[in-house]
Scaffold this active site. Structure first.
Site, PDB file in Angstrom:
ATOM      1  N   ARG A  14      46.709  44.908  39.938  1.00 51.00           N
ATOM      2  CA  ARG A  14      46.690  46.192  39.200  1.00 51.00           C
ATOM      3  C   ARG A  14      46.295  47.311  40.152  1.00 51.00           C
ATOM      4  NH1 ARG A  14      45.601  42.164  35.437  1.00 51.00           N
ATOM      5  NH2 ARG A  14      47.337  42.085  33.970  1.00 51.00           N
ATOM      6  N   PHE A  71      33.532  41.649  33.983  1.00 45.69           N
ATOM      7  CA  PHE A  71      32.860  42.799  34.577  1.00 45.69           C
ATOM      8  C   PHE A  71      33.737  44.065  34.578  1.00 45.69           C
ATOM      9  CE2 PHE A  71      29.575  40.274  37.357  1.00 45.69           C
ATOM     10  CZ  PHE A  71      28.984  39.808  36.197  1.00 45.69           C
ATOM     11  N   TRP A  99      38.874  42.489  36.575  1.00 49.33           N
ATOM     12  CA  TRP A  99      40.258  42.964  36.399  1.00 49.33           C
ATOM     13  C   TRP A  99      40.257  44.443  36.729  1.00 49.33           C
ATOM     14  CZ3 TRP A  99      43.524  39.090  35.833  1.00 49.33           C
ATOM     15  CH2 TRP A  99      43.085  37.902  35.237  1.00 49.33           C
ATOM     16  N   HIS A 159      53.154  37.192  33.081  1.00 51.11           N
ATOM     17  CA  HIS A 159      52.633  38.159  34.058  1.00 51.11           C
ATOM     18  C   HIS A 159      53.433  38.093  35.353  1.00 51.11           C
ATOM     19  CE1 HIS A 159      49.243  39.734  31.792  1.00 51.11           C
ATOM     20  NE2 HIS A 159      48.853  38.513  31.467  1.00 51.11           N
ATOM     21  N   ASP A 192      50.780  39.606  39.710  1.00 53.11           N
ATOM     22  CA  ASP A 192      50.801  39.977  38.288  1.00 53.11           C
ATOM     23  C   ASP A 192      51.974  40.923  38.070  1.00 53.11           C
ATOM     24  OD1 ASP A 192      49.924  40.591  35.525  1.00 53.11           O
ATOM     25  OD2 ASP A 192      48.055  39.666  36.164  1.00 53.11           O
ATOM     26  N   ASP A 213      48.119  32.228  31.391  1.00 54.02           N
ATOM     27  CA  ASP A 213      47.655  32.996  30.230  1.00 54.02           C
ATOM     28  C   ASP A 213      48.737  33.960  29.750  1.00 54.02           C
ATOM     29  OD1 ASP A 213      47.341  34.408  32.673  1.00 54.02           O
ATOM     30  OD2 ASP A 213      46.157  35.927  31.648  1.00 54.02           O
ATOM     31  N   GLU A 214      48.581  34.378  28.505  1.00 55.62           N
ATOM     32  CA  GLU A 214      49.326  35.504  27.928  1.00 55.62           C
ATOM     33  C   GLU A 214      50.813  35.466  28.282  1.00 55.62           C
ATOM     34  OE1 GLU A 214      45.839  38.841  27.641  1.00 55.62           O
ATOM     35  OE2 GLU A 214      46.858  38.725  29.563  1.00 55.62           O
TER      36      GLU A 214
HETATM   37  C1  ACM Z   1      42.899  36.969  31.146  1.00 47.64           C
HETATM   38  O1  ACM Z   1      41.927  37.722  31.066  1.00 47.64           O
HETATM   39  N1  ACM Z   1      44.093  37.345  30.718  1.00 47.64           N
HETATM   40  C2  ACM Z   1      42.780  35.643  31.729  1.00 47.64           C
END
Ligand code: ACM
Length: 539
Positions: A160, A431, A479, A260, A189, A338-339
């Site tokens: 990001r 965090f 993140w 992602h 990502d 994930d996602e």
């Molecule tokens: C995540 O926070 N999508 C692993």
């Protein structure tokens, strides 16, 4: 009365000392003694064990940088007057235990192994004064210390927002300084692919750059309209892996799949179920540049264009992972998981046919099929797969380690299935959440202050003694949707990293919020002395 006064005086002195001596994470045992030892320019670092040269050099350069004199490093030198680095057999079940003595005429460090000597040196750093002095006077004491958990991790998302090699090294220093030992590096990502892959140069020439970035909190108030990006060459990655290894930090790379994956798809559209379809974005957001064809995402969130489970994709991923496994000596490869929205798999005739051919129940089972194929490949390279807790859906790959992020549930379920688990539940250890209320700059949301982090217990209550063994430890995640510079990254880490390391290293019985807060008063001064940017809580 006199007795009471003397007692009060002694109590006062010991209180003062207890406050001055503030080691974070708190050691298993620390006994203060009367008297001091002074490190002077005549003190030597005496190596009594082999292979300790690099640790000695780190100690030497810390003292030189902060106090202005360079201690000579000698092999098998005298004990008297010196700082002795040695090995002691302590038989802790995993790496990092040590014994440290500050005596009247020398400092003795005995590590169970190299990591133990390294952590003893980290403790020694915290015994040094927070101002330039010569000689450096330290109170006599004996410390015995060892880590509670084997896995003590911190994740950084460089997709990001991109962070320079020099900041990555600083980030590794933060990990090591807190006696943590895993750097989970989120390298790919939707918004940028950050690792050079020789076989697929477009991953970085195309996938590492986006045409713009949202301004403000999603859906944003506009777009920067500026090309943004960057990537790490394989040479830089080797340099970072070595830098980390010298600090007893294992670097665990994450290559996200099957979701992602917009940046990889922008580079190689055949990876998508619909290679000819242009990249989409929510109407309420603002886009910069071309909207035709596959684009590196500029918008935060979860996107529907994901890897197609085709032979083309599996060959591509195996080639990528082949290069990745060679670059990273870690026994782990993180594959995300994930996602991953299932919309494009639902719409794709190929995916629907594959579900039938493989006798799969639905798209969740297809994701499980995807992960299990990747796991086989990773295992064939002698590595273990880690995935976010969505890899439980549709059936867990046989040897997978689960990272529990959507609360503790995934971790509990995986441990009950006898799979290793790393706990990283959002509520306590994300965090990127705000640490002040109201937040003092844009964050992703949530509210995770220092006390909340300190209250986290990595072993979930619902596990039996037998199941607890599968919890390897925990990690915090940074993140970076709303963290676009190193100074803010540090601000989001500190002081929460101090709370996290204590949860992971110190005994459960020693957890004491008031005592921690007292020690933090010294730690804040140390952050300043070490030039760490931090958020000082109001109370
Ligand atoms: C995540 O926070 N999508 C692993």
């Amino acid at each position: 009365m006199k007795k009471i006064l003397i007692l009060l005086f002694i109590f006062g002195v010991s209180q003062l000392r207890a406050q001055e001596i503030s080691i974070i994470p708190k050691p298993t045992s620390l006994q203060l003694k009367e008297g001091n030892f002074s490190i002077t320019p005549k003190t030597k670092i005496a190596l009594a064990g082999s292979n300790l040269d690099k640790i000695a050099a780190l100690l030497q350069s810390f003292i030189e940088n902060k106090y202005g004199f360079k201690l000579p490093i000698v092999k098998n030198g005298a004990i008297k007057g010196n700082i002795v680095l040695n090995f002691d057999r302590l038989d802790h079940p995993f790496q990092g235990a040590y014994h440290l003595e500050v005596n009247s005429d020398h400092i003795y460090i005995g590590g169970d192994n190299e990591a133990g000597v390294f952590y003893a040196v980290q403790s020694l750093f915290q015994l040094l004064p927070i101002s330039k002095t010569s000689p450096i006077t330290i109170q006599q004491m004996v410390i015995d210390d060892s880590p509670r958990f084997e896995y003590r991790g911190l994740m950084l998302d460089v997709s990001r927002h991109f962070f320079s090699v020099s900041f990555i090294k600083k980030f590794i220093d933060f990990i090591a300084y807190h006696k943590m030992n895993k750097f989970h590096w989120h390298l790919t990502d939707d918004q940028g692919w950050r690792i050079e892959i020789k076989k697929y140069p477009k991953l970085t020439s195309v996938g590492a750059f986006r045409n713009g970035t949202l301004i403000g909190r999603y859906p944003g108030t506009g777009n920067t309209d500026k090309v943004y990006g960057g990537f790490y060459t394989q040479e830089e990655i080797k340099e970072i892996v070595k830098y980390a290894a010298d600090r007893y930090v294992e670097v665990i790379p994450e290559i996200e799949l099957p979701g992602h994956s917009s940046a990889a798809i922008a580079a190689y559209p055949e990876l998508s179920c619909f290679p000819l379809a242009s990249t989409t974005y929510p109407a309420k957001t603002t886009w910069s540049g071309s909207t035709v064809g596959k684009q590196v995402q500029q918008i935060w969130g979860v996107h529907e264009d994901v890897f197609a489970p085709t032979e083309y994709t599996f060959t591509f991923l195996e080639n990528v992972l082949n290069e990745v496994t060679k670059l990273f000596p870690s026994k782990y490869i993180h594959i995300g998981g994930d996602e991953c929205p299932k919309e494009s798999w639902k719409k794709s005739a190929f995916c629907q046919q594959l579900i039938k051919d493989k006798n799969l129940k639905d798209e969740h089972a297809l994701q499980s099929y995807f992960i299990q194929r990747i796991e086989k490949f990773i295992n064939s390279k002698g590595k273990k797969l880690i995935g976010w807790d969505e890899i439980l859906e549709g059936g867990l790959a046989p040897n997978a380690t689960v990272m529990s992020w959507r609360g503790e549930k995934g971790g509990i379920e995986a441990a009950k299935q006898k799979h290793n688990v790393i706990m990283t539940p959002g509520e306590w250890v994300y965090f990127d959440h705000a640490q002040n209320n109201p937040e003092d700059s844009i964050t992703i949301g949530g509210y995770t202050n220092l006390q909340k982090v300190y209250s986290y217990e990595p072993i979930p209550k619902d596990l039996t003694k037998e199941e607890e063994k599968y919890v390897l430890g925990a990690q915090a995640n940074l993140w970076t949707e709303y963290i676009n510079n190193p100074s803010k990254a540090e601000y989001m880490l500190f002081p929460r990293l101090s709370a996290l390391c204590e949860i992971l290293w110190s005994t459960k019985e020693s957890r004491d919020w008031l005592n921690f807060q007292q020690r933090m008063q010294v730690q804040y001064k140390r952050y300043e002395w070490l030039n760490f940017n931090y958020n000082k809580p109001a109370k």
